[in-house]
Design an enzyme around this catalytic site. Structure first.
Site, PDB file in Angstrom:
ATOM      1  N   LEU A  10       3.534  12.459  -4.603  1.00 32.44           N
ATOM      2  CA  LEU A  10       4.158  11.189  -4.248  1.00 32.44           C
ATOM      3  C   LEU A  10       3.653  10.746  -2.877  1.00 32.44           C
ATOM      4  O   LEU A  10       4.399  10.744  -1.909  1.00 32.44           O
ATOM      5  CB  LEU A  10       5.681  11.316  -4.190  1.00 32.44           C
ATOM      6  CG  LEU A  10       6.430  11.489  -5.505  1.00 32.44           C
ATOM      7  CD1 LEU A  10       7.931  11.464  -5.252  1.00 32.44           C
ATOM      8  CD2 LEU A  10       6.058  10.396  -6.492  1.00 32.44           C
ATOM      9  N   ALA A  11       2.386  10.387  -2.803  1.00 33.68           N
ATOM     10  CA  ALA A  11       1.827   9.946  -1.520  1.00 33.68           C
ATOM     11  C   ALA A  11       2.514   8.656  -1.122  1.00 33.68           C
ATOM     12  O   ALA A  11       2.953   7.894  -1.970  1.00 33.68           O
ATOM     13  CB  ALA A  11       0.330   9.735  -1.641  1.00 33.68           C
ATOM     14  N   LYS A  12       2.574   8.446   0.178  1.00 36.42           N
ATOM     15  CA  LYS A  12       3.307   7.292   0.681  1.00 36.42           C
ATOM     16  C   LYS A  12       2.750   5.981   0.134  1.00 36.42           C
ATOM     17  O   LYS A  12       3.460   5.042  -0.096  1.00 36.42           O
ATOM     18  CB  LYS A  12       3.245   7.275   2.206  1.00 36.42           C
ATOM     19  CG  LYS A  12       4.270   8.181   2.833  1.00 36.42           C
ATOM     20  CD  LYS A  12       4.145   8.150   4.337  1.00 36.42           C
ATOM     21  CE  LYS A  12       3.305   9.310   4.794  1.00 36.42           C
ATOM     22  NZ  LYS A  12       3.111   9.372   6.218  1.00 36.42           N
ATOM     23  N   ARG A  13       1.444   5.931  -0.029  1.00 36.46           N
ATOM     24  CA  ARG A  13       0.850   4.636  -0.398  1.00 36.46           C
ATOM     25  C   ARG A  13       0.837   4.385  -1.889  1.00 36.46           C
ATOM     26  O   ARG A  13       0.598   3.290  -2.328  1.00 36.46           O
ATOM     27  CB  ARG A  13      -0.557   4.531   0.175  1.00 36.46           C
ATOM     28  CG  ARG A  13      -0.542   4.470   1.677  1.00 36.46           C
ATOM     29  CD  ARG A  13      -1.837   3.946   2.248  1.00 36.46           C
ATOM     30  NE  ARG A  13      -1.816   4.132   3.688  1.00 36.46           N
ATOM     31  CZ  ARG A  13      -2.346   5.182   4.316  1.00 36.46           C
ATOM     32  NH1 ARG A  13      -2.986   6.096   3.641  1.00 36.46           N
ATOM     33  NH2 ARG A  13      -2.256   5.306   5.614  1.00 36.46           N
ATOM     34  N   ARG A  14       1.048   5.436  -2.696  1.00 34.33           N
ATOM     35  CA  ARG A  14       1.069   5.188  -4.135  1.00 34.33           C
ATOM     36  C   ARG A  14       2.478   4.814  -4.557  1.00 34.33           C
ATOM     37  O   ARG A  14       3.408   4.833  -3.780  1.00 34.33           O
ATOM     38  CB  ARG A  14       0.611   6.451  -4.871  1.00 34.33           C
ATOM     39  CG  ARG A  14      -0.845   6.770  -4.545  1.00 34.33           C
ATOM     40  CD  ARG A  14      -1.504   7.555  -5.644  1.00 34.33           C
ATOM     41  NE  ARG A  14      -2.649   8.276  -5.079  1.00 34.33           N
ATOM     42  CZ  ARG A  14      -2.650   9.569  -4.822  1.00 34.33           C
ATOM     43  NH1 ARG A  14      -1.605  10.315  -5.100  1.00 34.33           N
ATOM     44  NH2 ARG A  14      -3.711  10.147  -4.295  1.00 34.33           N
TER      45      ARG A  14
END
Ligand code: GLU
Length: 280
Positions: free
Chosen positions: A247-251
């Site tokens: 759950l990367a911040k940008r996705r």
């Protein structure tokens, strides 16, 4: 006394992945009877917004976290970063870099690597003569300041750092990038600001996601160069969705505000982000 911190950049909403980071740092302090600090990493005025900062604080409070005040906001301490940069410049471990992202990608032979921030700097500007660099600066060319990592390491000698869970790591040339310490646009950088602030705030245990493992040898080197206190670290797991995707911040990742609007409570969100196994 254990002192931890959560250091978000107010560039968007608080998502599950970063909420876990916050809960982790808070829990590490709580279990040790220590202190928990919050720091707003807003050196990048073009990307950070006061509205995001307000929303972030509200989400964290809603989740049940409390922190010491005043909260340190990096934008209010640019003079501290400039002073540290001056020390490094005097020590002779910085060099101006005129490369654009495209230059770096081309020199590295990997068109997309630099965009993702994953490629090591290929060293293009490291070998520029003083005269050449001074001439370009006089001509008004924009430049960043990079750390000459090999030179810096030669000056400090061997270094190690300790992750509480993963053990002791040596800081070798192979893991050190010539990172940017002063960006063209803002005159400082994440690496410089985070390292100095952890020292100035008396942080003794730096907790953060394992995606930042490659940054830690750089921070250890900066601590040695600037004579800063050396904390311990704990790099935590990254939160993944049902398919194992990070759950990367940008996705696409659920924002806490959306989950709250959908009827979730602090308890259900904490249940999605269990900490017990991490601290067992
Ligand atoms: N502002 C950084 C981030 O949001 C903090 C990283 C760190 O804890 O060192 O990724």
């Amino acid at each position: 006394m254990i002192v931890t911190r959560f250091a978000p950049s107010p560039t968007g909403r608080l998502h599950l992945g970063s909420a876990y980071s916050a809960l982790f740092a808070h829990e590490a302090a709580r279990r040790a009877g220590g202190r928990f600090l919050l720091r707003i990493e807003n050196i990048d005025a073009a990307r950070c917004r006061p509205a995001h900062e307000q929303a972030l604080l509200a989400d964290l409070a809603w989740l049940g976290l409390s922190w010491e005040t005043p909260v340190r906001r990096q934008s209010e301490h640019m003079a501290d970063y400039r002073a540290a940069l001056g020390k490094l410049q005097t020590a002779g471990v910085l060099y101006p870099c005129f490369c654009t992202r495209a230059d770096i990608a081309q020199a590295a032979g990997a068109p997309h690597a630099a965009d993702e921030g994953e490629a090591f700097y290929p060293g293009t500007c490291r070998g520029l003569s003083r005269e050449e660099a001074a001439g370009r600066i006089a001509a008004g060319r924009a430049y960043a300041l990079r750390l000459d990592a090999a030179k810096a390491l030669a000056a400090t000698g061997d270094l190690v750092w300790r992750d509480r869970q993963r053990g002791v790591f040596a800081v070798g040339r192979a893991v050190l990038d010539d990172v940017v310490l002063a960006r063209k646009d803002i005159g400082t950088s994440y690496h410089l600001a985070v390292t100095l602030d952890d020292h100035l705030q008396g942080v003794t245990l730096v907790t953060r996601g394992e995606d930042l493992l490659p940054a830690t040898p750089i921070h250890r080197l900066l601590q040695a160069l600037l004579g800063l206190d050396v904390p311990e670290w704990r790099h935590h797991r990254l939160i993944r969705d049902e398919t194992g995707q990070r759950l990367a911040k940008r996705r696409e990742s659920p924002a806490i505000a959306d989950l709250r609007a959908a009827g979730e409570t602090p308890a259900t969100i904490r249940a999605r982000l269990p900490l017990d196994a991490d601290f067992a």
